[in-house]
Design a protein around this motif. Structure first.
Motif, PDB file in Angstrom:
ATOM      1  N   TRP A 158       3.432 -10.898   0.832  1.00 37.53           N
ATOM      2  CA  TRP A 158       2.187 -10.123   0.037  1.00 37.53           C
ATOM      3  C   TRP A 158       1.405  -9.464   1.297  1.00 37.53           C
ATOM      4  CZ3 TRP A 158       2.291  -8.562  -4.604  1.00 37.53           C
ATOM      5  CH2 TRP A 158       2.865  -9.576  -5.611  1.00 37.53           C
ATOM      6  N   ASN A 159       1.229 -10.211   2.374  1.00 33.32           N
ATOM      7  CA  ASN A 159       0.218  -9.722   3.430  1.00 33.32           C
ATOM      8  C   ASN A 159       1.615  -9.380   4.594  1.00 33.32           C
ATOM      9  OD1 ASN A 159      -1.302 -10.438   6.029  1.00 33.32           O
ATOM     10  ND2 ASN A 159      -2.662  -9.959   4.524  1.00 33.32           N
ATOM     11  N   PRO A 160       1.115  -8.145   5.400  1.00 32.81           N
ATOM     12  CA  PRO A 160       2.044  -7.994   6.316  1.00 32.81           C
ATOM     13  C   PRO A 160       2.131  -9.034   7.547  1.00 32.81           C
ATOM     14  CG  PRO A 160       0.234  -6.555   6.512  1.00 32.81           C
ATOM     15  CD  PRO A 160       0.208  -7.387   5.233  1.00 32.81           C
ATOM     16  N   PHE A 205      -2.011  -6.840  -2.802  1.00 35.02           N
ATOM     17  CA  PHE A 205      -1.696  -7.091  -1.491  1.00 35.02           C
ATOM     18  C   PHE A 205      -2.820  -6.264  -0.786  1.00 35.02           C
ATOM     19  CE2 PHE A 205       0.288  -3.816  -4.292  1.00 35.02           C
ATOM     20  CZ  PHE A 205      -0.317  -2.581  -3.736  1.00 35.02           C
ATOM     21  N   PHE A 206      -3.775  -5.735  -1.350  1.00 30.78           N
ATOM     22  CA  PHE A 206      -5.257  -5.319  -0.721  1.00 30.78           C
ATOM     23  C   PHE A 206      -6.085  -6.149  -0.068  1.00 30.78           C
ATOM     24  CE2 PHE A 206      -4.255  -1.106  -2.986  1.00 30.78           C
ATOM     25  CZ  PHE A 206      -3.904  -0.434  -1.615  1.00 30.78           C
ATOM     26  N   GLN A 207      -5.874  -7.688  -0.502  1.00 31.35           N
ATOM     27  CA  GLN A 207      -6.906  -8.598  -0.092  1.00 31.35           C
ATOM     28  C   GLN A 207      -6.741  -8.960   1.348  1.00 31.35           C
ATOM     29  OE1 GLN A 207      -6.996 -12.015  -3.038  1.00 31.35           O
ATOM     30  NE2 GLN A 207      -5.052 -11.147  -3.448  1.00 31.35           N
ATOM     31  N   ARG A 257     -13.158  -6.804  -4.343  1.00 28.23           N
ATOM     32  CA  ARG A 257     -12.716  -6.007  -5.301  1.00 28.23           C
ATOM     33  C   ARG A 257     -12.269  -6.560  -6.752  1.00 28.23           C
ATOM     34  NH1 ARG A 257      -9.432  -3.232  -0.735  1.00 28.23           N
ATOM     35  NH2 ARG A 257     -10.713  -1.743  -0.075  1.00 28.23           N
ATOM     36  N   SER A 258     -11.897  -5.939  -7.818  1.00 27.00           N
ATOM     37  CA  SER A 258     -11.350  -6.345  -8.677  1.00 27.00           C
ATOM     38  C   SER A 258      -9.910  -6.159  -8.592  1.00 27.00           C
ATOM     39  CB  SER A 258     -11.658  -5.439 -10.150  1.00 27.00           C
ATOM     40  OG  SER A 258     -11.752  -4.095 -10.039  1.00 27.00           O
ATOM     41  N   GLY A 259      -9.118  -6.243  -9.641  1.00 21.86           N
ATOM     42  CA  GLY A 259      -7.549  -6.124  -9.451  1.00 21.86           C
ATOM     43  C   GLY A 259      -6.868  -7.592  -9.651  1.00 21.86           C
ATOM     44  N   CYS A 260      -5.475  -7.433  -9.476  1.00 26.65           N
ATOM     45  CA  CYS A 260      -4.535  -8.442  -9.780  1.00 26.65           C
ATOM     46  C   CYS A 260      -4.912  -9.913  -8.758  1.00 26.65           C
ATOM     47  CB  CYS A 260      -3.303  -8.169  -9.589  1.00 26.65           C
ATOM     48  SG  CYS A 260      -2.663  -6.846 -10.464  1.00 26.65           S
ATOM     49  N   PRO A 318       0.696  -1.242  -0.111  1.00 23.99           N
ATOM     50  CA  PRO A 318      -0.079  -0.062   0.105  1.00 23.99           C
ATOM     51  C   PRO A 318       0.860   1.343   0.144  1.00 23.99           C
ATOM     52  CG  PRO A 318      -0.922  -1.745   1.392  1.00 23.99           C
ATOM     53  CD  PRO A 318       0.453  -2.191   1.025  1.00 23.99           C
ATOM     54  N   ARG A 319       2.066   1.169   0.701  1.00 19.67           N
ATOM     55  CA  ARG A 319       2.864   2.286   0.668  1.00 19.67           C
ATOM     56  C   ARG A 319       3.775   2.351  -0.557  1.00 19.67           C
ATOM     57  NH1 ARG A 319       3.820   4.719   5.708  1.00 19.67           N
ATOM     58  NH2 ARG A 319       2.013   4.168   7.166  1.00 19.67           N
ATOM     59  N   GLN A 320       4.089   1.298  -1.317  1.00 19.21           N
ATOM     60  CA  GLN A 320       4.795   1.382  -2.362  1.00 19.21           C
ATOM     61  C   GLN A 320       4.180   0.736  -3.541  1.00 19.21           C
ATOM     62  OE1 GLN A 320       8.105   2.245  -2.680  1.00 19.21           O
ATOM     63  NE2 GLN A 320       7.971   3.057  -0.331  1.00 19.21           N
ATOM     64  N   ARG A 321       3.395   1.719  -4.164  1.00 14.65           N
ATOM     65  CA  ARG A 321       2.267   1.458  -5.374  1.00 14.65           C
ATOM     66  C   ARG A 321       2.843   1.500  -6.632  1.00 14.65           C
ATOM     67  NH1 ARG A 321      -2.759   2.603  -3.073  1.00 14.65           N
ATOM     68  NH2 ARG A 321      -3.674   2.434  -5.105  1.00 14.65           N
TER      69      ARG A 321
END
Ligand code: SF4
Length: 262
Positions: A214-216, A177-179, A170-173, A88-91
């Motif tokens: 991918w997930n923190p 990483f927003f999952q 949501r859509s997206g790849c 999220p910080r390095q988009r």
């Protein structure tokens, strides 16, 4: 005055992400702006359900949806970023795979870009082009269109929502990483092959040995383990209806991505 000096007409552009808001906006605008150009910036890592829905939408709109392909793929930019996965910080993924291809598509033409921000969403900025020749319009906000209206627009068109909304908000790849934990569990359940591919990106840094994930909260295997164990304790199905509603209802939170997920 020669023809070449005549002013070019303003272009009208609507970007589709495969998400419900931009899809509903395309349906909403179809007859209002017949000269609309539709485009979809394909990252090459889209869910099959997204690609299928874009095809259906193209058919419904009766006009081609221009596929913008980034010159280089995700792996190229990953290498360029020393194998640091985006976050999220390095988009850097959004910039390189969505924003820059869009700006190249517009070039120096005067253009109006139609953005699917709803009337019931808080103000959002960022990841909208700041180029002076690209002007932004938000018809849903101007016309008071809310999430309920969006759902109605999709239902009345006969298209409904893309199938991934059964397990993802949501859509997206596929590796976005927003999952949420439960969405990773959904990817594992519905697309085990893509889940395995996403896992392959998680590797230790050659110098520090630190694992990029991918997930923190940890590796994807651990994330899915946690999501599943929560469900075992609660004796609920892997992804509850309420959870999906909660996630979907929060799709306008400010960690989302206007270009990728609307
Ligand atoms: S969907 Fe997620 S991973 Fe893909 S480009 Fe957008 S922010 Fe990056």
């Amino acid at each position: 005055m020669t023809d070449s000096l005549e002013k070019k007409p303003v272009r009208h552009l609507l970007g589709l992400s495969g998400g419900k808001d931009s899809s509903a906006l395309a349906i909403y605008m179809r007859d209002k702006v017949p000269e609309m150009e539709y485009f979809f910036a394909d990252t090459g890592a889209e869910l099959p359900e997204t690609l299928e829905f874009i095809d259906l939408l193209e058919n419904y709109l009766g006009k081609p949806v221009v596929r913008l392909n980034a010159d280089r793929d995700f792996d190229y930019y990953l290498q360029l970023h020393n194998n640091f996965l985006p976050s999220p910080r390095q988009r850097w993924c959004t910039v390189n795979l969505k924003l820059i291809p869009f700006e190249k598509f517009v070039g120096n033409d005067e253009a109006i870009s139609y953005i699917a921000i709803r009337a019931d969403e808080p103000s959002r900025s960022g990841y909208i082009s700041k180029k002076p020749n690209i002007h932004t319009r938000m018809p849903f906000r101007d016309d008071g269109i809310t999430i309920e209206d969006v759902e109605n627009i999709l239902e009345s068109s006969g298209l409904g929502k893309p199938k991934y909304y059964d397990w993802r908000s949501r859509s997206g790849c596929y590796f976005c990483f927003f999952q949420q934990q439960e969405e990773w569990a959904g990817l594992n359940k519905y697309h085990p092959d893509l889940f395995e591919k996403a896992k392959e990106y998680e590797r230790p840094d050659e110098r520090t040995g630190k694992l990029f994930t991918w997930n923190p909260t940890g590796s994807l295997d651990k994330v899915v383990q946690k999501a599943n164990s929560k469900n075992v304790q609660c004796k609920k199905p892997l992804i509850s209806k309420k959870l999906i509603e909660n996630i979907a209802g929060n799709s306008d939170d400010n960690d989302g991505c206007l270009i990728c997920m609307k």
